[in-house]
Design an enzyme around this catalytic site. Structure first.
Site, short mmCIF file in Angstrom:
data_model
loop_
_atom_site.label_atom_id
_atom_site.label_comp_id
_atom_site.label_asym_id
_atom_site.label_seq_id
_atom_site.Cartn_x
_atom_site.Cartn_y
_atom_site.Cartn_z
N THR A 151 0.84 -1.21 0.00
CA THR A 151 0.00 0.00 0.00
C THR A 151 0.87 1.25 0.00
O THR A 151 1.97 1.23 0.57
CB THR A 151 -0.90 0.02 1.25
OG1 THR A 151 -1.51 1.31 1.36
CG2 THR A 151 -0.10 -0.22 2.53
N TYR A 184 -1.44 -1.10 10.35
CA TYR A 184 -1.72 -1.70 9.03
C TYR A 184 -0.58 -1.39 8.07
O TYR A 184 -0.01 -2.29 7.44
CB TYR A 184 -3.04 -1.14 8.47
CG TYR A 184 -3.25 -1.41 7.00
CD1 TYR A 184 -3.52 -2.69 6.54
CD2 TYR A 184 -3.13 -0.38 6.05
CE1 TYR A 184 -3.68 -2.95 5.18
CE2 TYR A 184 -3.31 -0.63 4.70
CZ TYR A 184 -3.58 -1.91 4.26
OH TYR A 184 -3.73 -2.16 2.92
N1 LIG Z 1 -9.17 -2.25 -1.13
C1 LIG Z 1 -8.26 -1.32 -1.30
O1 LIG Z 1 -8.60 -0.18 -1.65
C2 LIG Z 1 -6.78 -1.61 -1.07
C3 LIG Z 1 -5.83 -0.57 -1.21
C4 LIG Z 1 -4.47 -0.86 -1.02
C5 LIG Z 1 -4.07 -2.17 -0.71
N2 LIG Z 1 -4.99 -3.15 -0.57
C6 LIG Z 1 -4.55 -4.51 -0.23
O2 LIG Z 1 -5.11 -5.43 -1.15
C7 LIG Z 1 -5.38 -6.67 -0.50
C8 LIG Z 1 -6.81 -7.09 -0.76
O3 LIG Z 1 -7.72 -6.10 -0.27
P1 LIG Z 1 -9.30 -6.29 -0.42
O4 LIG Z 1 -9.88 -4.95 -0.49
O5 LIG Z 1 -9.58 -7.27 -1.49
O6 LIG Z 1 -9.65 -6.94 1.01
P2 LIG Z 1 -10.71 -8.06 1.37
O7 LIG Z 1 -10.91 -8.00 2.85
O8 LIG Z 1 -11.90 -8.00 0.49
O9 LIG Z 1 -9.92 -9.40 1.02
C9 LIG Z 1 -8.97 -9.98 1.86
C10 LIG Z 1 -9.19 -11.49 1.85
O10 LIG Z 1 -8.16 -12.11 2.62
C11 LIG Z 1 -8.73 -13.11 3.43
N3 LIG Z 1 -7.86 -13.31 4.59
C12 LIG Z 1 -7.48 -12.36 5.50
N4 LIG Z 1 -6.65 -12.91 6.39
C13 LIG Z 1 -6.49 -14.22 6.06
C14 LIG Z 1 -5.75 -15.30 6.61
N5 LIG Z 1 -5.04 -15.17 7.73
N6 LIG Z 1 -5.80 -16.49 6.00
C15 LIG Z 1 -6.54 -16.66 4.87
N7 LIG Z 1 -7.27 -15.68 4.30
C16 LIG Z 1 -7.25 -14.47 4.90
C17 LIG Z 1 -10.12 -12.58 3.78
O11 LIG Z 1 -11.02 -13.59 4.17
C18 LIG Z 1 -10.52 -11.90 2.48
O12 LIG Z 1 -11.20 -12.78 1.61
C19 LIG Z 1 -5.04 -6.47 0.98
O13 LIG Z 1 -3.77 -7.02 1.22
C20 LIG Z 1 -5.03 -4.97 1.13
O14 LIG Z 1 -4.14 -4.57 2.15
C21 LIG Z 1 -6.33 -2.90 -0.72
#
Ligand SMILES: NC(=O)c1ccc[n+]([C@@H]2O[C@H](COP(=O)([O-])OP(=O)(O)OC[C@H]3O[C@@H](n4cnc5c(N)ncnc54)[C@H](O)[C@@H]3O)[C@@H](O)[C@H]2O)c1
Length: 327
Positions: free
Chosen positions: A117, A141
């Site tokens: 991020t 985070y």
């Molecule tokens: N959404 C955004 O705008 C954004 C921006 C920057 C970075 N990110 C990064 O992108 C990635 C995905 O984000 P997202 O928005 O899809 O989030 P999300 O919460 O929709 O998806 C995360 C998934 O990871 C799974 N998960 C979490 N911990 C786990 C574990 N210990 N074991 C197995 N599964 C696990 C959850 O069940 C979920 O399905 C993350 O790493 C987040 O930090 C997201």
């Protein structure tokens, strides 16, 4: 064509990466504990339920599916929660990734694309961020993501793990056929909150802070279409085969929108007003967060072609109206 293990493939971005992988002829194998993800979002390849912290389960899944590479999305993502529950974030995001990398070393999987991020850079006073920006992770985070970037470097040196970390800000939009879309639990992202407010699914939107030094006094953020992001991951996979690589790329449009501009675009796209009220600033919300993607264009040939605000909101709205997950 290859098998790719997608951690967090039942979540928002991971499910779109699975779609893009399948479209490119690969087999995405989702590894997810379904804590924050959805079984219904896994539509483009098999689901293996499991937790990142369960190294033995990861090894079992890797031995069975023999992935060529890992796309690593699984993480806890709520910045505010990370401040009150840093233990959960360090355990899940950092120890969880350690477990994943150990499983990769144990099974000979040597390539990983990681979702980091731009929050690792912290608040840089409205400057457009890129790979050379300084670091000031302002939350557990962001610190957990920064720690993983270091971990990837060290595992690269010691065990030959080829790695690429993408840093980005806000992801938006949905599958153009509304089969999958954004559904966080809880939802804290601006565009789904606006659409929920428009549809009366939640109370009016709180606009936090009206006196920031921006065009209209509300915060500016950079938005990237989730399908552009998924494409970057496909390009990132191929990039890992190159001998000369950079370890980190920022993925942004270089153009931010204020909260009020996003509200206005949503009102135009839906033809409905956005119920909203002014609220005080939230602690720790920087005025402007925008990142560029010049190096990603150079290294990957990636450009955020779908990332215009109107399209992101229209795609999100189509999903909002047609799509939903039951489980
Ligand atoms: N959404 C955004 O705008 C954004 C921006 C920057 C970075 N990110 C990064 O992108 C990635 C995905 O984000 P997202 O928005 O899809 O989030 P999300 O919460 O929709 O998806 C995360 C998934 O990871 C799974 N998960 C979490 N911990 C786990 C574990 N210990 N074991 C197995 N599964 C696990 C959850 O069940 C979920 O399905 C993350 O790493 C987040 O930090 C997201």
């Amino acid at each position: 064509m290859a098998v790719i293990l997608v951690t967090g493939g039942a979540g928002y971005i991971g499910s779109h990466a699975c779609k893009a992988l399948a479209a490119a002829g690969h087999t995405p194998v989702t590894y997810d504990n379904l804590r924050n993800g959805w079984r219904d979002a896994v539509q483009f390849g098999p689901l293996e339920e499991g937790d990142l912290l369960d190294t033995e389960r990861l090894i079992e899944v890797m031995k069975e599916h023999k992935p060529e590479a890992v796309m690593h999305f699984a993480a806890l993502i709520e910045v505010g929660v990370s401040v009150s529950e840093p233990d959960a974030f360090w355990r899940n995001n950092v120890s969880g990734t350690l477990s994943l990398l150990d499983a990769m070393v144990a099974t000979g999987v040597r390539k990983i694309v990681f979702s980091s991020t731009c929050a690792v850079n912290g608040d840089q006073d409205g400057v457009m961020l890129d790979e050379s920006s300084g670091f000031a992770p302002a939350s557990p985070y962001a610190a957990s993501k920064f720690a993983v970037e270091h971990m990837l470097h060290d595992y690269g040196v010691a065990f030959g793990i080829r790695h690429l970390a993408f840093r980005y800000f806000n992801v938006a939009g949905a599958d153009d056929q509304a089969r999958i879309g954004e559904h966080h639990r809880p939802e804290t992202h601006l565009i789904p909150l606006i659409l929920d407010a428009i549809e009366g699914k939640r109370e009016a939107l709180s606009v936090f802070g009206q006196d920031y030094p921006t065009r209209d006094g509300t915060c500016v953020r950079d938005y990237v279409h989730v399908e552009d992001l998924a494409d970057a991951h496909i390009k990132g996979l191929a990039y890992l085969d190159k001998d000369t690589r950079v370890p980190v790329l920022t993925l942004g449009t270089g153009e931010g929108f204020t909260v009020r501009e996003v509200m206005q675009a949503a009102a135009e796209a839906t033809g409905k007003p956005v119920p909203a009220f002014d609220a005080p600033r939230r602690a720790g919300d920087p005025a402007s967060l925008v990142c560029g993607s010049k190096l990603a264009a150079q290294e990957l040939g990636w450009t955020p072609d779908r990332s215009n605000l109107k399209r992101m909101i229209e795609d999100a709205y189509r999903w909002h109206q047609q799509g939903h997950y039951d489980a």
